[in-house]
Design an enzyme around this catalytic site. Structure first.
Site, PDB file in Angstrom:
ATOM      1  N   GLN A 103      -8.755   2.848 -14.194  1.00 25.51           N
ATOM      2  CA  GLN A 103      -8.787   3.268 -12.794  1.00 25.51           C
ATOM      3  C   GLN A 103      -8.368   4.726 -12.613  1.00 25.51           C
ATOM      4  O   GLN A 103      -7.991   5.138 -11.521  1.00 25.51           O
ATOM      5  CB  GLN A 103      -7.898   2.359 -11.951  1.00 25.51           C
ATOM      6  CG  GLN A 103      -8.358   0.909 -11.936  1.00 25.51           C
ATOM      7  CD  GLN A 103      -7.537   0.051 -10.993  1.00 25.51           C
ATOM      8  OE1 GLN A 103      -7.609   0.179  -9.772  1.00 25.51           O
ATOM      9  NE2 GLN A 103      -6.745  -0.853 -11.562  1.00 25.51           N
TER      10      GLN A 103
ATOM     11  N   LYS B  49       0.290  -5.271  -9.062  1.00 26.18           N
ATOM     12  CA  LYS B  49       1.200  -4.286  -9.646  1.00 26.18           C
ATOM     13  C   LYS B  49       2.307  -3.888  -8.678  1.00 26.18           C
ATOM     14  O   LYS B  49       3.449  -3.673  -9.097  1.00 26.18           O
ATOM     15  CB  LYS B  49       0.435  -3.051 -10.125  1.00 26.18           C
ATOM     16  CG  LYS B  49      -0.267  -2.254  -9.046  1.00 26.18           C
ATOM     17  CD  LYS B  49      -0.998  -1.074  -9.640  1.00 26.18           C
ATOM     18  CE  LYS B  49      -1.713  -0.276  -8.571  1.00 26.18           C
ATOM     19  NZ  LYS B  49      -0.816   0.280  -7.545  1.00 26.18           N
ATOM     20  N   THR B  50       1.990  -3.790  -7.374  1.00 28.32           N
ATOM     21  CA  THR B  50       3.038  -3.463  -6.400  1.00 28.32           C
ATOM     22  C   THR B  50       4.074  -4.584  -6.340  1.00 28.32           C
ATOM     23  O   THR B  50       5.280  -4.339  -6.233  1.00 28.32           O
ATOM     24  CB  THR B  50       2.427  -3.243  -5.003  1.00 28.32           C
ATOM     25  OG1 THR B  50       1.432  -2.214  -5.079  1.00 28.32           O
ATOM     26  CG2 THR B  50       3.503  -2.835  -4.006  1.00 28.32           C
TER      27      THR B  50
ATOM     28  N   GLU C 171       0.817   3.815 -10.580  1.00 26.38           N
ATOM     29  CA  GLU C 171      -0.428   4.564 -10.850  1.00 26.38           C
ATOM     30  C   GLU C 171      -0.216   5.608 -11.947  1.00 26.38           C
ATOM     31  O   GLU C 171      -0.608   6.770 -11.829  1.00 26.38           O
ATOM     32  CB  GLU C 171      -0.930   5.245  -9.563  1.00 26.38           C
ATOM     33  CG  GLU C 171      -1.160   4.311  -8.394  1.00 26.38           C
ATOM     34  CD  GLU C 171      -2.402   3.429  -8.547  1.00 26.38           C
ATOM     35  OE1 GLU C 171      -3.017   3.469  -9.629  1.00 26.38           O
ATOM     36  OE2 GLU C 171      -2.735   2.727  -7.585  1.00 26.38           O
TER      37      GLU C 171
ATOM     38  N   ARG D  11     -12.881  -2.997  -5.454  1.00 25.06           N
ATOM     39  CA  ARG D  11     -12.272  -2.998  -4.110  1.00 25.06           C
ATOM     40  C   ARG D  11     -12.689  -4.252  -3.346  1.00 25.06           C
ATOM     41  O   ARG D  11     -12.087  -4.597  -2.328  1.00 25.06           O
ATOM     42  CB  ARG D  11     -12.713  -1.780  -3.290  1.00 25.06           C
ATOM     43  CG  ARG D  11     -12.346  -0.389  -3.807  1.00 25.06           C
ATOM     44  CD  ARG D  11     -10.905  -0.251  -4.206  1.00 25.06           C
ATOM     45  NE  ARG D  11     -10.719  -0.561  -5.612  1.00 25.06           N
ATOM     46  CZ  ARG D  11      -9.542  -0.835  -6.168  1.00 25.06           C
ATOM     47  NH1 ARG D  11      -8.460  -0.863  -5.425  1.00 25.06           N
ATOM     48  NH2 ARG D  11      -9.449  -1.095  -7.460  1.00 25.06           N
TER      49      ARG D  11
END
Length: 750
Positions: free
Chosen positions: A251, A36-37, A221, A606
């Site tokens: 999330q 996503k970044t 986010e 993670r």
């Protein structure tokens, strides 16, 4: 700008669809590890290079300073230089920037300071004291939480009513707390958001100016936005602005601080023409990790299902370890890590140990000490929370904003200068009588000395001490206003206050504290060209993740909440028992239970390569043990994904029959083990043997010193298992339970 001509070539089809979509409202639902970044930064670069949108017309909002720094760095790589004029930062940083610019439209001045949780609690205590309310009956921390909850719901004191005496007290304190914020020219974190909401709602000219400026608004986010943040975004998008929001309902794990995953649904409702794009390819984890995580999250409703897939291979099975008690659970974690580090299969920095509550770290820390393993603890006392660091920051805040009485109260007698509590109270009363701040009284005393109209309000010695301190403040403020470099001002304060002598850096503890002060000086040097205001704002908005060192070769211990946004090759998640995960508070609340599922989902995802899930058949309580049941989430993970290890008490019988396992489960008690068994993989517990009797060396109420945590008071000492277990309340880090044979404590005062 000279962009990288191939910056679209590395994107998968879903990513490219999101990056190259025509301007408009776009909702990108991005699974964990789906880039996503990468999509956000490439989208900004695409808008600048293909649509020729000036960077100054772009607003990009993140949730952590770390994420903002990553985006800045990647944008510079993509574009060949920094995009000048872009507004990129956290919600709170962006809001602070708007409020400073628009101070003429607000009931506070542009040099406001931002109060952290400690400052807020100090202000609540002041309000309680002024209202003659007993702190023992009405805990400041509890009232601060009530105030924060009200602000998260955008409720002012005027919006609330009281149904009983406790609510009446909360309301009175909330009202006085807000008045004190104004007196101190200060805002708390919630105010940063709510004041911008009020500004944009009530001042159409300001709202129109910003909505015209930002032609493209990008949000990271998005599922973690709260009511105020979503309202800010909607206000800015009333014009022709396009909104590009990236998030994942699965999330969303910060409901307790106001985050509302339903904002994703609100976005689709408020902007019905929005384009919806799913990012489902995961670049982080193995398929086994993703399948286990999906098996848990698919039980939640009110979400968009995603088919997570990975090209990283199937990977190893999820290890599920069951122990007889929580101490052996911690020993298993520490010993598994120790053996793999010793065999050079893992590096310490590759390992994370996660848990639901901070209290669970104690047994893990003790197990790591017994295994002689170093570790770093996220969420313990932060660097910026250390006493000496907060002292120097308070001095700098007071120079920037003389009305900041929280900072003034902290340092007015640090180092000691003969100004006691009675004098401080008199100072505040005098300021109140004159309808000015205590800082202004000090400034006048410092300038005029005995000629000041305030001098006679104090005893001779106290008045001279106040005047001397006020003189120093005036000197520092004048130097700062004339452009004295930040680092020079920093060290001028240290010299004028003799702070190094005060903390006595000739001792080991004093030397460590002085090193912390010098480290703060290094950080100040990074802001030499940006000034005191930006330095203080950055410190006020820093988070635990921002202070997490990336070059420490040691396993990381952290809560599941703190793990958001991080990744590790190997992840241990401990405490998979009903009442811990899911937490007992969630058992009767479907929304809370859904959040607990999301929390475990975030923890599992993670991991890149390996996941270890651990639980205990019984957990220690005050003076004994309580039986525990396996987490209800475990039965959702398909048996084919699990490698089950460990023994549970035969009296409990372990999981229900629905928990099938590819390996036979042992049911003998740990207490009966005499030799290691291959059933337990790499964990080889040492047989329990009788230990010789020991004498008590650290009785209750004696003062002790630890080589890392400094001085503390022994609260309790118990002789058990051939050792002395000592409960110590340390001045620096609070409560710790230690094994005396390992802790190397030194008695400093009987």
């Amino acid at each position: 700008m000279i962009p990288n001509p191939d910056f679209l070539s590395g994107l998968n089809p879903q990513q490219k669809q999101a990056v190259t979509a025509p301007p408009g409202h776009i909702l990108v639902l991005a699974g964990p590890g789906s880039g996503k970044t990468r999509v956000l930064t490439h989208r900004i670069a695409y808008l600048i290079t293909q649509y020729h949108l000036p960077p100054s017309n772009i607003l990009a909002v993140t949730f952590t300073n770390k994420a903002a720094r990553v985006m800045e760095s990647r944008l510079e790589d993509l574009l060949g230089e920094k995009p000048q004029g872009i507004w990129l930062g956290t919600f709170h940083a962006i809001c602070a920037r708007i409020l400073r610019r628009e101070a003429e439209n607000l009931p506070f001045s542009s040099n406001f300071v931002i109060y952290d949780e400690d400052d807020q609690q100090s202000l609540v205590k002041t309000a309680l004291r002024e209202l003659n309310i007993d702190e023992k009956m009405f805990k400041p921390a509890s009232i601060r939480s009530v105030i924060s909850t009200a602000k998260n719901n955008m409720q002012t004191p005027d919006d609330l009513t009281s149904r009983n005496y406790r609510e009446e007290v909360n309301l009175r304190v909330y009202r006085r707390y807000q008045e004190l914020l104004r007196v101190n020219n200060a805002l708390d974190f919630d105010d940063l958001l709510n004041e911008v909401v009020n500004l944009l709602t009530q001042n159409q000219a300001v709202r129109d100016r910003y909505s015209r400026r930002f032609g493209e608004i990008l949000v990271d986010e998005f599922q973690d936005t709260n009511t105020a943040q979503y309202q800010i975004l909607r206000s800015l998008a009333v014009g022709n602005a396009s909104m590009f929001v990236v998030g994942d309902e699965d999330q969303s794990i910060y409901r307790w601080r106001g985050a509302d995953y339903r904002n994703v649904q609100s976005f689709e409702r408020d902007f019905p023409d929005c384009q919806k794009i799913l990012l489902e390819q995961n670049y982080r984890s193995t398929q086994t990790v993703l399948d286990a995580a999906r098996a848990i999250i698919d039980h939640n409703i009110n979400r968009t299902p995603k088919r997570l897939f990975s090209d990283n291979g199937k990977g190893e099975a999820i290890t599920l370890f069951e122990s007889a008690d929580d101490k052996l659970e911690a020993d298993y974690v520490a010993d598994t890590i120790r053996q793999n580090l010793k065999a050079k299969k893992w590096k310490g920095s590759q390992v994370a140990v996660m848990y639901r509550t901070n209290a669970q770290s104690r047994l893990l820390e003790e197990a790591f000490l017994r295994a002689n393993l170093p570790y770093r603890l996220v969420g313990a006392q932060r660097f910026y929370g250390r006493r000496e660091v907060k002292d120097i920051i308070a001095y700098l805040r007071l120079i920037y904003n003389p009305s900041d009485e929280v900072s003034l109260t902290r340092v007015i007698n640090v180092p000691p200068r003969g100004i006691g509590d009675k004098t401080v109270t008199t100072l505040q009363q005098r300021a109140h009588e004159m309808n000015i701040s205590a800082g202004e009284v000090l400034a006048d005393l410092g300038k005029l000395g005995q000629q000041s109209a305030h001098f006679a309000s104090f005893s001779g010695r106290s008045a001279l001490s106040l005047a001397d301190f006020g003189s120093n403040l005036n000197t520092w403020r004048e130097a700062s206003s004339k452009g004295m470099p930040l680092t020079r001002l920093f060290f001028q304060i240290l010299e004028d206050t003799a702070y190094q002598e005060y903390i006595d850096d000739t001792t080991e503890e004093g030397h460590q504290r002085w090193e912390n002060v010098l480290e703060l000086g290094k950080i100040a040097a990074e802001f030499e060209d940006r000034g005191l205001d930006e330095f203080l704002e950055r410190l006020a908005l820093v988070s635990d993740q921002d202070t997490l060192a990336e070059d420490v070769e040691a396993p990381t211990l952290l809560t599941l909440h703190a793990a958001k946004g991080l990744e590790f090759p190997i992840v241990f998640i401990t405490g998979l028992d009903d009442g811990l995960l899911p937490h007992s508070r969630s058992l009767d609340d479907p929304e809370e239970m859904a959040e607990e599922r999301r929390l475990l989902y975030v923890g599992i995802t993670r991991a890149k390569d390996r996941v270890y899930l651990t639980r205990a058949d019984r957990r220690s309580t005050y003076g004994g043990y309580d039986n525990s049941a396996p987490s209800r989430f475990l039965k959702d993970i398909p048996a084919k994904l699990l490698l089950q290890q460990g023994a549970v008490s035969s009296s409990r019988g372990g999981f229900s029959s629905s928990y099938s396992s590819p390996r036979e489960r042992r049911t003998e008690s740990y207490a009966n083990w005499t030799t290691p068994s291959p059933t337990y993989g790499s964990f080889k517990p040492t047989p329990r043997q009788a230990k010789p009797a020991v004498e008590q060396r650290f009785p209750a109420n004696c003062r002790v010193k630890h080589e890392v945590w400094g001085e503390g008071l022994v609260v309790k000492s118990v002789l058990e298992d051939g050792d002395e277990t000592v409960d110590v309340f340390f001045d620096t880090v609070g409560f710790k339970r230690l094994a005396a044979s390992l802790a190397k404590l030194e008695i400093i005062k009987k």
